[in-house]
Design an enzyme around this catalytic site. Structure first.
Site, mmCIF file in Angstrom:
data_model
loop_
_atom_site.group_PDB
_atom_site.id
_atom_site.type_symbol
_atom_site.label_atom_id
_atom_site.label_comp_id
_atom_site.label_asym_id
_atom_site.label_seq_id
_atom_site.Cartn_x
_atom_site.Cartn_y
_atom_site.Cartn_z
ATOM 1 N N GLU A 75 -4.354 -8.805 4.618
ATOM 2 C CA GLU A 75 -4.737 -7.689 3.749
ATOM 3 C C GLU A 75 -4.819 -8.118 2.288
ATOM 4 O O GLU A 75 -4.858 -7.282 1.396
ATOM 5 C CB GLU A 75 -3.764 -6.523 3.922
ATOM 6 C CG GLU A 75 -3.934 -5.799 5.251
ATOM 7 C CD GLU A 75 -3.019 -4.604 5.414
ATOM 8 O OE1 GLU A 75 -3.229 -3.845 6.361
ATOM 9 O OE2 GLU A 75 -2.080 -4.425 4.604
ATOM 10 N N GLY A 83 4.549 -3.007 14.908
ATOM 11 C CA GLY A 83 4.218 -4.423 14.877
ATOM 12 C C GLY A 83 4.903 -5.165 13.745
ATOM 13 O O GLY A 83 5.365 -6.301 13.917
ATOM 14 N N ASP A 84 4.986 -4.535 12.584
ATOM 15 C CA ASP A 84 5.624 -5.178 11.433
ATOM 16 C C ASP A 84 7.136 -5.277 11.622
ATOM 17 O O ASP A 84 7.762 -6.249 11.191
ATOM 18 C CB ASP A 84 5.285 -4.417 10.154
ATOM 19 C CG ASP A 84 3.790 -4.446 9.851
ATOM 20 O OD1 ASP A 84 3.148 -5.458 10.183
ATOM 21 O OD2 ASP A 84 3.273 -3.458 9.299
ATOM 22 N N ASP A 144 5.716 7.757 16.184
ATOM 23 C CA ASP A 144 4.739 7.145 15.278
ATOM 24 C C ASP A 144 4.796 5.634 15.467
ATOM 25 O O ASP A 144 5.844 5.022 15.260
ATOM 26 C CB ASP A 144 5.075 7.538 13.838
ATOM 27 C CG ASP A 144 4.089 7.004 12.807
ATOM 28 O OD1 ASP A 144 3.135 6.310 13.196
ATOM 29 O OD2 ASP A 144 4.283 7.284 11.610
ATOM 30 N N ASN A 193 0.830 -1.205 0.000
ATOM 31 C CA ASN A 193 0.000 0.000 0.000
ATOM 32 C C ASN A 193 0.861 1.249 0.000
ATOM 33 O O ASN A 193 1.979 1.250 0.526
ATOM 34 C CB ASN A 193 -0.901 0.045 1.246
ATOM 35 C CG ASN A 193 -2.002 -0.987 1.212
ATOM 36 O OD1 ASN A 193 -2.529 -1.318 0.154
ATOM 37 N ND2 ASN A 193 -2.353 -1.507 2.368
#
Length: 333
Positions: free
Chosen positions: A149, A282-283, A277, A10
């Site tokens: 996703e 998590g990634d 931020d 994305n």
């Protein structure tokens, strides 16, 4: 062969604001940025950047983008992170997937994300295509990483389980979608946050148990999530292979257990970090975890490495570009 990530790509459209507007309200935000993103891309980028440079295995991304500027930038980002993009397809007539991210700076960098899947909707593979992506005759162990996703990761997981038994299936069920209990048993390494962990329990166990856990969480957060981690491991995981459950608890820390150490362990989060931020935290954690385990480290060592890596990520803006390199984590270890 190495580590393959099958998932989303994305283009992130980030708005930084002090607070979210109410319904019907126009509110002046602080600033706007664009970044490479998508859970698949982020995890592949993290794996590429956190891989030990002396290791010789490959990192691949499998997915799709549109034939547009966003898609080209995403592929360039992956290449810059050392990720093989041979199997990242480019589709005509459909846009690259996008994510609109609202980041509340006065709420510790907490984020809310809206996804338009775009070309990610084309990330569906039949058995012939999967045979081309994963050729027969490869005896080396391979990790294959999934998120949710893309349209149907479960069909690919089932094919791998049936046709490539030496592969390890890593699954991060985000965004969450319920599956039958027997399908969770196909997973070798399950990585969830506390929300996803509870959602799995709600989807496969009886309501009485779920209500009991929900009632007790408010008074004993860590104790009840230990129980959830135990349930996921004992009742769902495929312990014939690696059999690992890892549950991240945000600023509290991480719970984990495995076939080597079935008793749930807890590692506190790194404290006194200046949070900018949390988008890629998590990634980054998953990427560090997978690289460390693939390189032969113990689960405990891998968790410590991943926790440190994600603590560095949240001190910068963006997702893929905010992720540290292997040497950065080693320097802070």
């Amino acid at each position: 062969m190495g580590i393959t990530v099958i998932g989303s790509l994305n283009y992130d459209l980030d708005t930084f604001t002090d607070r979210l507007p109410n319904a019907g309200e126009t509110f002046r935000a602080n600033h706007f940025e664009t970044h490479a993103g998508g859970k698949g891309l982020n995890q592949a980028a993290a794996i590429g950047k956190l891989k030990n440079p002396s290791s010789r295995y490959s990192v691949r991304m499998i997915g799709n983008v549109g034939n547009d500027t966003f898609g080209k930038q995403l592929k360039d980002t992956l290449s810059d992170c050392g990720v093989d993009i041979t199997h990242v397809g480019t589709y005509e007539g459909i846009n690259t997937g996008t994510a609109t991210i609202l980041i509340e700076e006065k709420a510790g960098g907490q984020n809310r994300i809206l996804i338009v899947e775009g070309a990610n909707s084309k990330t569906i593979y039949d058995p012939k295509q999967l045979c081309e992506i994963f050729p027969e005759g490869k005896e080396e162990e391979e990790y294959v990483v999934f998120q949710h996703e893309i349209p149907d990761p479960l069909s690919i997981i089932k094919w791998i389980h049936a046709n490539r038994p030496n592969f390890q299936i890593v699954y991060n069920p985000s965004p969450f979608k319920a599956m039958p209990k027997k399908d969770w048993e196909l997973v070798d390494l399950l990585v969830v946050n506390e929300i996803e962990g509870l959602q799995i329990v709600e989807s496969v166990f009886d309501n009485e148990l779920v209500e009991e856990i929900r009632e007790k969480i408010k008074d004993d957060f860590l104790g009840e999530y230990r129980k959830i981690c135990e349930l996921l491991y004992e009742k769902l995981m495929n312990r014939k292979k690696r059999g690992i459950v890892v549950m991240t608890l945000g600023s509290r820390g991480v719970l984990f257990c495995s076939h080597e150490s079935p008793e749930v362990q807890f590692l506190p989060a790194i404290q006194n970090v200046s949070v900018v931020d949390t988008t890629g935290a998590g990634d980054t954690f998953l990427g560090g975890l997978v690289t460390q385990l693939y390189q032969g480290e113990t689960l405990s060592t891998a968790i410590k490495f991943s926790t440190l890596a994600s603590s560095l990520t949240i001190q910068r803006k963006g997702a893929a570009e905010s992720m540290p390199l292997y040497k950065d984590v080693q320097k802070d270890a």
